[in-house]
Design a protein around this motif. Structure first.
Motif, PDB file in Angstrom:
ATOM      1  N   LEU A 200      31.179  34.716  24.125  1.00  0.00           N
ATOM      2  CA  LEU A 200      30.843  35.876  24.954  1.00  0.00           C
ATOM      3  C   LEU A 200      30.340  35.474  26.340  1.00  0.00           C
ATOM      4  O   LEU A 200      30.694  36.110  27.335  1.00  0.00           O
ATOM      5  N   GLU A 201      29.559  34.421  26.424  1.00  0.00           N
ATOM      6  CA  GLU A 201      29.073  33.955  27.726  1.00  0.00           C
ATOM      7  C   GLU A 201      30.245  33.451  28.581  1.00  0.00           C
ATOM      8  O   GLU A 201      30.330  33.742  29.776  1.00  0.00           O
ATOM      9  N   GLN A 202      31.163  32.744  27.946  1.00  0.00           N
ATOM     10  CA  GLN A 202      32.342  32.243  28.665  1.00  0.00           C
ATOM     11  C   GLN A 202      33.229  33.411  29.106  1.00  0.00           C
ATOM     12  O   GLN A 202      33.793  33.391  30.203  1.00  0.00           O
ATOM     13  N   LEU A 203      33.365  34.432  28.249  1.00  0.00           N
ATOM     14  CA  LEU A 203      34.154  35.609  28.623  1.00  0.00           C
ATOM     15  C   LEU A 203      33.537  36.308  29.820  1.00  0.00           C
ATOM     16  O   LEU A 203      34.239  36.687  30.762  1.00  0.00           O
ATOM     17  N   THR A 204      32.229  36.449  29.826  1.00  0.00           N
ATOM     18  CA  THR A 204      31.536  37.066  30.959  1.00  0.00           C
ATOM     19  C   THR A 204      31.829  36.302  32.247  1.00  0.00           C
ATOM     20  O   THR A 204      32.133  36.895  33.283  1.00  0.00           O
ATOM     21  N   ALA A 205      31.772  34.974  32.180  1.00  0.00           N
ATOM     22  CA  ALA A 205      32.053  34.149  33.364  1.00  0.00           C
ATOM     23  C   ALA A 205      33.505  34.313  33.804  1.00  0.00           C
ATOM     24  O   ALA A 205      33.782  34.403  35.008  1.00  0.00           O
ATOM     25  N   MET A 206      34.431  34.372  32.855  1.00  0.00           N
ATOM     26  CA  MET A 206      35.846  34.554  33.196  1.00  0.00           C
ATOM     27  C   MET A 206      36.070  35.896  33.890  1.00  0.00           C
ATOM     28  O   MET A 206      36.789  35.983  34.883  1.00  0.00           O
ATOM     29  N   LEU A 207      35.451  36.932  33.361  1.00  0.00           N
ATOM     30  CA  LEU A 207      35.608  38.267  33.948  1.00  0.00           C
ATOM     31  C   LEU A 207      35.047  38.298  35.357  1.00  0.00           C
ATOM     32  O   LEU A 207      35.653  38.862  36.266  1.00  0.00           O
ATOM     33  N   ARG A 208      33.904  37.690  35.533  1.00  0.00           N
ATOM     34  CA  ARG A 208      33.289  37.651  36.868  1.00  0.00           C
ATOM     35  C   ARG A 208      34.194  36.937  37.861  1.00  0.00           C
ATOM     36  O   ARG A 208      34.406  37.408  38.976  1.00  0.00           O
ATOM     37  N   ARG A 209      34.749  35.794  37.458  1.00  0.00           N
ATOM     38  CA  ARG A 209      35.650  35.039  38.354  1.00  0.00           C
ATOM     39  C   ARG A 209      36.905  35.847  38.685  1.00  0.00           C
ATOM     40  O   ARG A 209      37.414  35.775  39.794  1.00  0.00           O
ATOM     41  N   LYS A 210      37.405  36.602  37.739  1.00  0.00           N
ATOM     42  CA  LYS A 210      38.619  37.384  37.984  1.00  0.00           C
ATOM     43  C   LYS A 210      38.341  38.607  38.857  1.00  0.00           C
ATOM     44  O   LYS A 210      39.211  39.035  39.602  1.00  0.00           O
ATOM     45  N   LEU A 211      37.144  39.173  38.766  1.00  0.00           N
ATOM     46  CA  LEU A 211      36.826  40.410  39.495  1.00  0.00           C
ATOM     47  C   LEU A 211      36.232  40.182  40.878  1.00  0.00           C
ATOM     48  O   LEU A 211      36.394  41.008  41.767  1.00  0.00           O
TER      49      LEU A 211
END
Length: 117
Positions: free
Chosen positions: A85-96
Motif C-alpha cells: 500500500l505504501e508503494q502504491l501510494t508512491a506510484m500514484l503520487r508519481r503518476k499524478l
C-alpha cells in the motif's frame, strides 16, 4: 502521500439487459474517459479487464496479495497485511504529480490567478 484525489469505483463491465446496470456502466465509461489516472484492480481469481472502457488502465493493481500471487500486475497489494500500500501510494503520487512540482520548495499553484494571492 500528500496528494488528495477523487476516486470513483466503477462497476464491473459485463453484458446485461438490466437498464439500471446499463446506465451505471455508461456513467462509468464517461468517468474513465475524463480521468487523470485509471487503475484496474483484479483479485487473484479474476482476469484483467484490459480495455473494458475507452482506454487501457494506467496501472494494474493485484489485490489480496496475502493469499495469492498477482501475475500481470504493476503492483500487488494486500488490505489484510497492508503489504504494497505504501508503494502504491508512491506510484500514484508519481503518476499524478510531475517531479518538478514535487521538487518545488514553495506552494503549488494550480491556477495562475493564485499567484496574485
Amino acid at each position: 502521500g500528500g496528494v488528495t484525489a477523487l476516486i470513483h469505483d466503477t462497476p464491473g463491465i459485463r453484458r446485461t439487459k438490466d437498464p439500471v446496470e446499463q446506465s451505471a456502466i455508461e456513467l462509468a465509461s464517461e468517468v474513465v474517459a475524463r480521468a487523470d489516472l485509471v487503475l484496474s484492480l483484479s483479485a487473484p481469481d479474476s482476469e484483467w479487464l484490459e480495455t473494458a472502457f475507452s482506454r487501457a488502465p494506467d496501472l494494474k493493481v493485484g489485490t489480496m496479495y496475502d493469499i495469492a500471487e498477482c501475475p500481470g500486475a504493476d503492483i500487488c497489494v494486500s488490505n489484510e497485511t497492508r503489504e504494497g500500500l505504501e508503494q502504491l501510494t508512491a506510484m500514484l503520487r508519481r503518476k499524478l504529480v510531475p517531479q518538478a512540482d514535487l521538487d518545488h520548495p514553495g506552494p503549488w499553484l494550480f491556477d495562475a490567478q493564485l499567484s496574485d494571492i
